[in-house]
Design a protein around this motif. Structure first.
Motif, PDB file in Angstrom:
ATOM      1  N   ARG A 279       0.830  -1.207   0.000  1.00  0.00           N
ATOM      2  CA  ARG A 279       0.000   0.000   0.000  1.00  0.00           C
ATOM      3  C   ARG A 279       0.866   1.259   0.000  1.00  0.00           C
ATOM      4  NH1 ARG A 279      -2.853  -3.569   3.330  1.00  0.00           N
ATOM      5  NH2 ARG A 279      -1.598  -2.891   5.115  1.00  0.00           N
ATOM      6  N   GLY A 280       2.073   1.183   0.586  1.00  0.00           N
ATOM      7  CA  GLY A 280       3.026   2.278   0.543  1.00  0.00           C
ATOM      8  C   GLY A 280       2.764   3.335   1.601  1.00  0.00           C
ATOM      9  N   ARG A 281       3.826   4.040   1.973  1.00  0.00           N
ATOM     10  CA  ARG A 281       3.729   5.152   2.915  1.00  0.00           C
ATOM     11  C   ARG A 281       4.931   6.072   2.694  1.00  0.00           C
ATOM     12  NH1 ARG A 281       6.670   4.693   7.870  1.00  0.00           N
ATOM     13  NH2 ARG A 281       8.034   2.853   7.886  1.00  0.00           N
ATOM     14  N   THR A 282       4.885   7.255   3.262  1.00  0.00           N
ATOM     15  CA  THR A 282       5.966   8.227   3.120  1.00  0.00           C
ATOM     16  C   THR A 282       6.579   8.511   4.486  1.00  0.00           C
ATOM     17  OG1 THR A 282       4.399  10.060   3.327  1.00  0.00           O
ATOM     18  CG2 THR A 282       4.967   9.318   1.105  1.00  0.00           C
ATOM     19  N   VAL A 283       7.879   8.779   4.475  1.00  0.00           N
ATOM     20  CA  VAL A 283       8.628   9.118   5.678  1.00  0.00           C
ATOM     21  C   VAL A 283       9.439  10.369   5.367  1.00  0.00           C
ATOM     22  CG1 VAL A 283      10.280   8.319   7.401  1.00  0.00           C
ATOM     23  CG2 VAL A 283       8.799   6.674   6.275  1.00  0.00           C
ATOM     24  N   VAL A 284       9.527  11.270   6.310  1.00  0.00           N
ATOM     25  CA  VAL A 284      10.205  12.544   6.120  1.00  0.00           C
ATOM     26  C   VAL A 284      11.547  12.529   6.844  1.00  0.00           C
ATOM     27  CG1 VAL A 284      10.088  15.043   6.481  1.00  0.00           C
ATOM     28  CG2 VAL A 284       8.019  13.763   5.893  1.00  0.00           C
ATOM     29  N   VAL A 285      12.592  12.948   6.150  1.00  0.00           N
ATOM     30  CA  VAL A 285      13.905  13.194   6.752  1.00  0.00           C
ATOM     31  C   VAL A 285      14.072  14.707   6.819  1.00  0.00           C
ATOM     32  CG1 VAL A 285      16.390  12.885   6.541  1.00  0.00           C
ATOM     33  CG2 VAL A 285      14.843  11.040   5.858  1.00  0.00           C
TER      34      VAL A 285
END
Length: 571
Positions: free
Chosen positions: A372-378
């Motif tokens: 399904r996917g997801r986003t992560v912030v650096v």
């Protein structure tokens, strides 16, 4: 007991329940391995992917899709446990499928219990059991054997009452926390690692390569001009060094360039001249034997343009290609709390730069098998902050990769973010594209950097009150555990932390919290509450506590006070 009687015979004789009925067609170890094991993985049988009228290629694709119902890591782990069960069954000459409850109990006893350390207590007559495996491994073994029975269309032996009671007793006996759990690399420890990377010394060859790169950037010199550059072509003035380059082509004039002494090129050039003082030869870029670097050798050095670390533009310490990559890997891995497999799978086209930092798209993970996917912030470090900048570290690494490839890797599909670098400091390219790191290689990078910082010389907490062994305390998973531990330490909620880590179970998330002293906060709060409830009435609380710590004055006779008065006498 007869001399030739084994523990296997004892368990079989103590089994009060009748043996299970023999199947019409018993499975042998060889047929089980040929049917359910492929490349060391436990997979469904080939009959599950047979389709009437299908070609061989279509059947192979269907087989891969059927096997993909379980993650590859799960299939490998189950396959390893099933192979051990088949080897044990072959040695004891028993039928591996279906597994008899008594046979399965004996297999688990021999694998999970250290019989040499288990001894009988003299007073009670009970046997003190010492485990060889943790309960998590035993549970995985049972899951693998149950999966094998399910693929064969047989009932799971884990549902047998005897096996269920046996597993319940093992859960009360064996250690639950894994002994190999890694320590958390908290922000303070990560800062130690980054500082050690910054302070690491540079070899002569690294310094020489960096001088060539900076001179090329400052003067525009080609590899051939740098190969012919002599010490007599350098003239030092007040604030600049004059560099006279040989003609770029035959018939062209010599060119004169002024290089700032306080800039990167001038600083490194002065350091290089001090380093090679006393070496034979006249070339600026030469080795200890006095041999000048060739044009071809300098061309390879100039192709790989190296970027400096933050704040090190004019410092003695200059980053190599691996330094820039490892710094970006450590900071982004810590801030994103990704598993090493997800770090290895990152590609540049899945990253997006924003004003607040880098956004990483994770297409698939351990808890997202369906993609399904997801986003992560650096994120970027706050302006004016002295802490390391995770987003800036990725920016530096992107500039290096762009200069090496000759184009922005974000415009291409499938270019890995973290790539291999050979022992010569060159990025490994295949068909003009970098070769990505594996999950194991990422873990080795973390271990090497931690070892260089001296953290492996100390012990660190892992899980459930256990402590790490010297030399085996950290891995790539320490970055993920460090983020969780630091988050709980900074009073973040479990939902806020799991939004980054992707945990779906709060119980599993709590296992990643590995503070140095789990009970220190509660004990300190309790001591403060007791102190507030019972205040010290003496004139000097500190002096009274110091007196209590000192204990009695043994030099004064009993019944006589310190001032010489007799206890109980009228004053």
């Amino acid at each position: 007991m007869d001399q030739h009687t084994t523990s296997f015979d004892v368990v079989r004789s103590l089994s009060l329940s009748p043996a299970p009925p023999v199947a019409a067609a018993e499975w042998t170890c060889q047929t089980v391995a040929a049917t359910f094991l492929r490349r060391g993985e436990l997979v469904p049988p080939a009959e599950w992917s047979m389709m009437p009228g299908a070609t061989l290629r279509e059947i192979e694709v269907a087989g891969e899709l059927v096997a993909a119902s379980r993650a590859q890591a799960t299939r490998k782990a189950y396959g390893r446990h099933v192979m051990q069960w088949l080897e044990w069954a072959r040695e004891h000459e028993i039928c591996p499928l279906p597994a008899a409850p008594g046979d399965l109990q004996l297999f688990l006893v021999e694998r999970a219990i250290d019989l040499d350390q288990s001894e009988r207590e003299g007073g009670t007559g009970r046997v003190r059991v010492h485990g060889r495996l943790v309960m998590g491994t035993v549970t995985q073994v049972m899951a693998a054997i149950s999966r094998l029975h399910g693929l064969a269309g047989l009932p799971s032996p884990a549902k047998d009452p005897r096996v269920m009671e046996f597993m319940s007793g093992m859960r009360r006996t064996l250690v639950q926390a894994p002994r190999g759990a890694k320590a958390a690399l908290t922000w303070d420890l990560l800062t130690e690692v980054l500082d050690a990377q910054r302070e690491a010394p540079m070899t002569d060859s690294q310094l020489r390569a960096r001088v060539a790169q900076e001179l090329c950037a400052a003067t525009g010199a080609s590899a051939g001009q740098l190969a012919r550059l002599l010490c007599s072509d350098l003239t030092f003035e007040t604030d600049v060094v004059v560099v006279v380059l040989a003609p770029a082509r035959r018939g062209w004039p010599r060119t004169r360039h002024e290089v700032d002494l306080h800039g990167p090129a001038g600083t490194l050039l002065c350091r290089w001249l001090r380093t090679m003082k006393g070496w034979p030869g006249t070339a600026v870029l030469r080795d200890r034997e006095g041999n000048a670097l060739t044009r071809q050798g300098l061309h390879k050095i100039l192709v790989v343009r190296r970027a400096p670390l933050e704040g090190d533009l004019a410092a003695d310490r200059v980053a190599s290609l691996a330094d820039v990559r490892d710094r970006a890997l450590l900071l982004s891995g810590w801030m994103s709390a990704l598993r090493r497999s997800n770090m290895a799978a990152l590609t540049w086209d899945e990253l997006m730069r924003t004003s607040s930092g880098w956004v990483l798209y994770v297409a698939r993970s351990k808890t997202d098998q369906e993609g399904r996917g997801r986003t992560v912030v650096v994120p970027s470090a706050p302006p004016g902050s002295a802490i390391a900048d995770p987003a800036g570290a990725i920016d530096d690494w992107l500039s290096v990769v762009t200069m090496t490839m000759g184009s922005d890797p974000r415009r291409l599909l499938g270019v890995p973010v973290f790539v291999r670098i050979d022992r010569h400091g060159h990025m490994r390219l295949v068909d003009g594209r970098p070769v990505g790191l594996s999950g194991g290689a990422i873990s080795e990078i973390v271990k090497r950097r931690v070892r260089a910082a001296g953290l492996e010389d100390r012990t660190h907490p892992t899980r459930a009150g256990l402590w790490s062994h010297p030399g085996r305390g950290f891995s790539a998973h320490s970055l993920r555990a460090g983020f969780v531990t630091e988050g709980f330490k900074r009073k973040l909620t479990a939902n806020e932390i799991s939004a980054v880590t992707g945990h779906t179970s709060m119980r599993t998330l709590a296992d990643y919290d590995r503070p140095e002293s789990p009970g220190l906060i509660a004990a300190t709060a309790m001591l403060g509450a007791l102190s507030d409830a019972q205040p010290d009435t003496s004139s000097s609380p500190a002096a009274a506590r110091a007196t209590r710590r000192q204990g009695p004055d043994w030099k004064t006779p009993v019944g006589v006070a310190a001032d010489g008065s007799v206890a109980g006498a009228p004053r």
